[in-house]
Design an enzyme around this catalytic site. Structure first.
Site, PDB file in Angstrom:
ATOM      1  N   LYS A  86      -1.338  16.535  -9.790  1.00 23.72           N
ATOM      2  CA  LYS A  86      -0.411  16.183 -11.032  1.00 23.72           C
ATOM      3  C   LYS A  86       0.006  17.372 -11.181  1.00 23.72           C
ATOM      4  O   LYS A  86       1.605  17.234 -11.569  1.00 23.72           O
ATOM      5  CB  LYS A  86      -1.624  16.357 -11.636  1.00 23.72           C
ATOM      6  CG  LYS A  86      -2.426  14.287 -11.549  1.00 23.72           C
ATOM      7  CD  LYS A  86      -1.313  13.117 -11.319  1.00 23.72           C
ATOM      8  CE  LYS A  86      -1.819  12.191 -11.058  1.00 23.72           C
ATOM      9  NZ  LYS A  86      -1.152  10.841 -11.554  1.00 23.72           N
ATOM     10  N   SER A 134      -0.054  14.255 -15.977  1.00 27.65           N
ATOM     11  CA  SER A 134      -1.215  14.148 -16.504  1.00 27.65           C
ATOM     12  C   SER A 134      -1.834  14.979 -16.893  1.00 27.65           C
ATOM     13  O   SER A 134      -1.028  16.586 -16.396  1.00 27.65           O
ATOM     14  CB  SER A 134      -2.460  14.138 -15.212  1.00 27.65           C
ATOM     15  OG  SER A 134      -3.521  14.327 -16.546  1.00 27.65           O
ATOM     16  N   ASP A 142       0.725  -1.254   0.103  1.00 25.83           N
ATOM     17  CA  ASP A 142      -0.194  -0.171  -0.224  1.00 25.83           C
ATOM     18  C   ASP A 142       1.173   1.243   0.053  1.00 25.83           C
ATOM     19  O   ASP A 142       1.081   1.447   0.550  1.00 25.83           O
ATOM     20  CB  ASP A 142      -0.506  -0.349   1.462  1.00 25.83           C
ATOM     21  CG  ASP A 142      -1.732   0.955   1.173  1.00 25.83           C
ATOM     22  OD1 ASP A 142      -1.663   1.834   0.429  1.00 25.83           O
ATOM     23  OD2 ASP A 142      -2.409   1.397   2.563  1.00 25.83           O
ATOM     24  N   TYR A 188      -6.570  16.369  -7.841  1.00 25.08           N
ATOM     25  CA  TYR A 188      -6.250  16.152  -8.867  1.00 25.08           C
ATOM     26  C   TYR A 188      -5.364  16.275  -9.414  1.00 25.08           C
ATOM     27  O   TYR A 188      -3.979  16.180 -10.529  1.00 25.08           O
ATOM     28  CB  TYR A 188      -6.846  14.884  -9.323  1.00 25.08           C
ATOM     29  CG  TYR A 188      -6.130  13.900 -10.850  1.00 25.08           C
ATOM     30  CD1 TYR A 188      -6.036  12.798  -9.831  1.00 25.08           C
ATOM     31  CD2 TYR A 188      -5.888  14.127 -11.445  1.00 25.08           C
ATOM     32  CE1 TYR A 188      -4.692  12.104 -11.338  1.00 25.08           C
ATOM     33  CE2 TYR A 188      -6.440  13.263 -12.330  1.00 25.08           C
ATOM     34  CZ  TYR A 188      -4.938  12.322 -11.747  1.00 25.08           C
ATOM     35  OH  TYR A 188      -4.905  10.906 -12.927  1.00 25.08           O
TER      36      TYR A 188
HETATM   37  N1  NAD Z   1      -6.054   7.081 -17.480  1.00 19.76           N
HETATM   38  C1  NAD Z   1      -5.661   7.577 -17.905  1.00 19.76           C
HETATM   39  O1  NAD Z   1      -6.328   8.499 -18.542  1.00 19.76           O
HETATM   40  C2  NAD Z   1      -4.320   9.400 -17.133  1.00 19.76           C
HETATM   41  C3  NAD Z   1      -4.705  10.226 -17.798  1.00 19.76           C
HETATM   42  C4  NAD Z   1      -2.952  10.418 -17.415  1.00 19.76           C
HETATM   43  C5  NAD Z   1      -2.796  10.244 -16.525  1.00 19.76           C
HETATM   44  N2  NAD Z   1      -3.198   9.340 -15.850  1.00 19.76           N
HETATM   45  C6  NAD Z   1      -2.041   9.001 -14.387  1.00 19.76           C
HETATM   46  O2  NAD Z   1      -1.238   7.334 -14.563  1.00 19.76           O
HETATM   47  C7  NAD Z   1      -1.465   6.190 -14.172  1.00 19.76           C
HETATM   48  C8  NAD Z   1      -1.983   5.249 -13.627  1.00 19.76           C
HETATM   49  O3  NAD Z   1      -3.495   5.674 -13.929  1.00 19.76           O
HETATM   50  P1  NAD Z   1      -4.156   4.350 -14.991  1.00 19.76           P
HETATM   51  O4  NAD Z   1      -5.148   4.750 -15.444  1.00 19.76           O
HETATM   52  O5  NAD Z   1      -3.881   3.232 -15.063  1.00 19.76           O
HETATM   53  O6  NAD Z   1      -4.856   3.918 -13.362  1.00 19.76           O
HETATM   54  P2  NAD Z   1      -5.827   2.422 -12.735  1.00 19.76           P
HETATM   55  O7  NAD Z   1      -6.565   3.437 -11.709  1.00 19.76           O
HETATM   56  O8  NAD Z   1      -6.345   1.845 -13.910  1.00 19.76           O
HETATM   57  O9  NAD Z   1      -4.524   1.615 -11.747  1.00 19.76           O
HETATM   58  C9  NAD Z   1      -3.853   2.012 -10.841  1.00 19.76           C
HETATM   59  C10 NAD Z   1      -3.089   1.134 -10.167  1.00 19.76           C
HETATM   60  O10 NAD Z   1      -2.246   1.610  -9.202  1.00 19.76           O
HETATM   61  C11 NAD Z   1      -3.107   0.594  -7.971  1.00 19.76           C
HETATM   62  N3  NAD Z   1      -3.260   0.989  -6.507  1.00 19.76           N
HETATM   63  C12 NAD Z   1      -3.612   2.282  -5.691  1.00 19.76           C
HETATM   64  N4  NAD Z   1      -3.253   2.329  -5.113  1.00 19.76           N
HETATM   65  C13 NAD Z   1      -2.547   2.042  -4.195  1.00 19.76           C
HETATM   66  C14 NAD Z   1      -2.101   2.041  -3.595  1.00 19.76           C
HETATM   67  N5  NAD Z   1      -2.193   2.263  -1.965  1.00 19.76           N
HETATM   68  N6  NAD Z   1      -0.770   0.910  -3.084  1.00 19.76           N
HETATM   69  C15 NAD Z   1      -0.602   0.906  -4.614  1.00 19.76           C
HETATM   70  N7  NAD Z   1      -0.864   0.262  -5.241  1.00 19.76           N
HETATM   71  C16 NAD Z   1      -1.780   1.358  -5.820  1.00 19.76           C
HETATM   72  C17 NAD Z   1      -4.165   0.148  -8.225  1.00 19.76           C
HETATM   73  O11 NAD Z   1      -4.230  -1.354  -7.620  1.00 19.76           O
HETATM   74  C18 NAD Z   1      -3.957  -0.081 -10.304  1.00 19.76           C
HETATM   75  O12 NAD Z   1      -3.539  -1.348 -10.463  1.00 19.76           O
HETATM   76  C19 NAD Z   1      -1.307   7.469 -12.387  1.00 19.76           C
HETATM   77  O13 NAD Z   1      -1.142   7.860 -12.216  1.00 19.76           O
HETATM   78  C20 NAD Z   1      -3.372   8.205 -13.029  1.00 19.76           C
HETATM   79  O14 NAD Z   1      -3.047   9.514 -12.472  1.00 19.76           O
HETATM   80  C21 NAD Z   1      -4.039   8.686 -15.978  1.00 19.76           C
END
Ligand code: NAD
Length: 256
Positions: A156, A139, A63, A152
């Protein structure tokens, strides 16, 4: 004593979405990948996938909102082999209007998206040598304001600042630090965002997502591989003179 592993890359939040794609890509690039996630079942799946393709992985459940857990996984990965790459990918978003964001929600968003990135970088840098790379997931929400995710967007935006400060702090050791700013990526996080926005607007999640995609100059949803490819480049020898940068990988949504 280190196991017989030369180049270790840690990818946080590797259980699904962007982190999973990054772990796959860095394994293909020849890194031994320490995959970290709070979801042990998802980690097991990703471990099997990568090993099935001939890659090396170490699955570490943690975590990452807890400093002790961050330190343990980074120390364990650094014992496994030479810690060469840290990708701070784990993150979460909560969709809430500005006036309704509670202190609890603020703290939850700031902890994982910002505090975790700072301390993981601090702990990892202590193990890193000349040529190592840190890549942070910011992001496009860090590039301009967001009415339904102000916390958020602030986190970011601050990741971009931490990226610059870390780049300056570790430049003399030959460690580069960069960020990637994805746009609208096809992951469970994006699905969740559009479920909430759709219900507020009285439309379907598919319509909500389609409206967003219509604003992307390149005209399509971003894939997790689009993000992983940029990170692969930032981890490659070709990127050795790049540090302190935040690269928009967003189909042209932001141009700053
Ligand atoms: N999806 C998008 O469009 C997008 C856009 C810009 C930036 N991002 C950034 O990219 C990154 C990944 O995004 P995503 O869309 O793959 O997210 P997601 O929610 O699909 O996956 C996130 C992963 O992080 C894990 N996680 C969450 N809390 C946790 C904790 N306390 N300890 C350990 N693991 C933990 C989850 O179990 C999951 O496997 C993030 O930082 C997100 O902010 C995503």
């Amino acid at each position: 004593m280190k196991d017989d592993i030369s180049k270790v890359a840690i990818v946080t939040g590797a259980g699904q979405g962007i982190g999973r794609a990054i772990a796959h890509r860095l394994a293909r690039d020849g890194f031994a990948v320490a995959i970290v996630d709070i979801n042990a079942d998802a980690l097991d799946e990703v471990k099997k996938e990568i090993e099935g393709l001939g890659g090396q992985t170490l699955a570490l459940k943690a975590d990452l909102t807890k400093l002790d857990d961050i330190k343990k996984v980074i120390d364990r990965a650094a014992e496994w082999g030479q810690l060469t790459v840290l990708v701070n990918n784990a993150g979460r978003v909560i969709i809430t209007p500005f006036l309704e964001i509670s202190e609890h929600e603020w703290d939850a968003i700031m902890t994982l998206n910002l505090k975790t990135v700072f301390f993981a970088t601090q702990f990892a840098a202590r193990h890193m040598q000349n040529g190592a790379r840190v890549i942070n997931l910011s992001s496009i929400s860090g590039r301009s304001g967001r009415s339904d995710q102000a916390h958020y967007a602030a986190a970011k935006c601050a990741v971009i600042s931490i990226t610059q400060s870390a780049a300056l702090s570790f430049a003399s050791q030959g460690i580069t630090v960069n960020a990637v700013c994805p746009g609208v990526v096809d992951t469970p996080m994006t699905t969740g965002i559009h479920e909430i926005r759709a219900s507020a607007l009285g439309i379907t999640p598919e319509e909500s997502l389609a409206r967003m995609v219509a604003k992307i100059p390149l005209g399509r949803l971003e894939t997790t591989e689009d993000v992983a490819g940029a990170i692969s480049f930032l981890c490659s020898p070709d990127a050795s003179y790049i540090t302190g940068q935040s690269l928009n990988v967003d189909g042209g949504m932001e141009m700053n």
